[in-house]
Write an enzyme that holds these catalytic residues in place. Structure first.
Site: not given
Length: 243
Positions: A131, A144
């Site tokens: 990501s 995250y």
């Protein structure tokens, strides 16, 4: 069955499902791994692939996958996800534990287990979907972003460790992709999830799958190390143009 085999984790929906479909269209025999067996069985039937129930947080489940797959040319590490948007001061340790176990250790387990077969193929390829959170930090996202930073560091380390072996290594780092990612992050709150993408055109799972397919179908001497893709309207994890 002369098709090369590609293993895709987290293949029951979103980027994983789209990647499985796209790689099948590119001529791969796709092994779809995910916890939701019924979903991947339906997809596998449509693409003439193989569905194997897989929980990347369970070493026995990963071992069963490896035992069931005689050879592997491509591995797409896609299983992962986020839980919550809490600050460091209010961090939920269980959410952190899930994110690290799934994104980091899950990727480690599957990659480590399949590396001998990827090397033995003579032309292996490890693709890890991380990501933009793997190189950016943003408020209330530390669980995250820290997991994705760690996953990315492991993947980039692998690139050097495999020098001299017939295995390519590609990291794909998407920005906003409209899948069930945000719904899962917000415990099924569809309205809150929809707000993430409101006012702009996000990437789709097919956009990411196209990128993965492009990387794995380059000539064997071409290694696309890092591919960052974002919507045109997104500049960073925390900055986007909305109308």
């Amino acid at each position: 069955m002369n098709r090369p085999t590609a293993v895709v984790t987290g293949a029951s929906a979103g980027i994983g499902e789209a990647t499985a479909r796209r790689l099948a269209a590119e001529g791969f025999h796709v092994v779809l791994g995910a916890r939701r067996l019924e979903l991947i069985q339906n997809i596998a039937a449509q693409v003439n692939g193989t569905a194997i129930e897989l929980d990347v947080t369970d070493a026995a489940s990963v071992a069963a996958l490896v035992e069931a797959v005689p050879e592997v040319r491509v591995l797409v590490n896609n299983a992962g996800g986020a839980r919550g948007l809490s600050s460091v001061a209010e961090a939920d340790e269980e959410q952190w534990r899930w994110m690290w176990e799934t994104n980091v250790l899950g990727t480690l387990r599957v990659t480590k287990a399949l590396l001998p077969k990827l090397i033995a193929s003579g032309d292996g390829h490890v693709v890890t979907v991380t990501s933009i959170a793997a190189f950016e930090a943003y408020d209330n996202g530390s669980g995250y972003t820290s997991a994705k930073h760690a996953q990315s560091a492991m993947h980039r380390t692998l690139r050097g460790e495999l020098l001299g072996e017939p295995v390519r290594v590609t990291e794909v780092l998407p920005g906003m992709v409209e899948t069930d990612f945000s719904v899962n992050r917000f415990d099924g709150d569809a309205e809150r999830a929809a707000a993430v993408y409101r006012g702009l055109t996000p990437l789709t799972a097919d956009d990411v799958a196209d990128t993965i397919a492009f990387a794995v179908t380059r000539p064997s001497h071409v290694n696309l190390d890092t591919i960052v893709l974002k919507p045109r309207a997104q500049a960073s994890a925390s900055r986007a143009h909305r109308v």
